[in-house]
Design an enzyme around this catalytic site. Structure first.
Site, PDB file in Angstrom:
ATOM      1  CG  HIS A   9      -5.004  -6.975   0.224  1.00 56.99           C
ATOM      2  ND1 HIS A   9      -3.881  -6.193   0.418  1.00 56.99           N
ATOM      3  CD2 HIS A   9      -5.961  -6.146  -0.248  1.00 56.99           C
ATOM      4  CE1 HIS A   9      -4.152  -4.952   0.089  1.00 56.99           C
ATOM      5  NE2 HIS A   9      -5.410  -4.892  -0.323  1.00 56.99           N
ATOM      6  CD  GLU A 110     -10.945  -0.994  -2.871  1.00 57.38           C
ATOM      7  OE1 GLU A 110     -10.570   0.205  -2.923  1.00 57.38           O
ATOM      8  OE2 GLU A 110     -10.271  -1.890  -2.322  1.00 57.38           O
TER       9      GLU A 110
END
Length: 244
Positions: A9, A110
């Site tokens: 992440h 993203e």
């Protein structure tokens, strides 16, 4: 044999300052299959990698990301907020990140365009992933589902993932309406029944926010397709333990 992929992440933000080159290199060191990270646009329209729309939390500057040019953003310190060990780590351009991670198996990009509608962002990120030869292993995700739809309109071959926090009713159906190949739910909204139904309908499940060992283990036992975690090394250890 559980074949869940482990994605770091924002790199490996549990071990290094998020969305910096040291963080992405750390994810590679920790045997992550891939990484997830956030993209916005600078004042001069270049894709840069940072999560927050404001600079305050992770850099030595204040104000919105899109108020500064790419050159100005690259001069900021984006590492010292995490630890003095990373003093001087800069805020990278998307192309710099792609250079570091291009050999990884999965890239989850993203688009951070829910609060700020960055004009032309979709075309720019698609173009750069093609330029660096990683388009085929990139998943484009966003909480802005209009952007997911636009990605597919621009490039039907693009793989997309629908990000969401709370429960969506029959999410495999909703995602298919957008042309998406995956859902990206918050771990708390990921339950065995959803995973099972998604797989029956050829929909991948990539859960994010899983950092607690027990949560990682639960998701692995559900056979999610990928876990997006701050601690890829820890997730890898748990996966190996289960498989052995």
């Amino acid at each position: 044999m559980i074949k869940t992929k482990i994605l770091g992440h924002r790199g490996a933000m549990g071990s290094a300052p998020e969305n910096t080159l040291p963080s992405f290199r750390k994810a590679i060191e920790e045997s992550a299959d891939g990484v997830e990270f956030d993209v916005q646009l600078s004042a001069d329209g270049l894709p840069v990698v940072i999560h927050d729309e404001a600079l305050d939390r992770t850099t030595n500057a204040e104000g919105p990301v899109n108020a500064l040019t790419a050159r100005e953003l690259r001069e900021l310190d984006a590492g010292s907020f995490f630890s003095s060990e990373f003093n001087g780590a800069n805020l990278p351009l998307l192309k710099e990140v792609l250079e570091v991670i291009q050999d990884m198996d999965i890239i989850n990009l993203e688009l951070k365009n829910g609060n700020i509608r960055y004009e032309g962002m979709e075309e720019k990120v698609i173009g750069l992933t093609r330029e660096y030869g990683v388009f085929d292993k990139t998943i484009f995700s966003s909480f802005n589902h209009y952007s997911i739809k636009k990605i597919k309109e621009i490039e039907p071959a693009a793989r997309t993932g629908v990000l969401y926090m709370a429960g969506i009713y029959r999410p495999w159906e909703y995602a298919k309406k957008l042309g998406a190949e995956a859902i990206h739910p918050f771990y708390a909204a990921t339950v065995p029944e959803i995973v099972e139904e998604c797989h029956k309908h050829d929909m991948a499940v990539n859960a994010f926010g899983a950092n607690d060992d027990s949560v990682i283990r639960q998701l692995l036992m559900m056979n999610v397709d990928a876990i997006i975690t701050d601690y890829p090394a820890r997730a890898r250890e748990i996966l190996d333990e289960i498989n052995n």
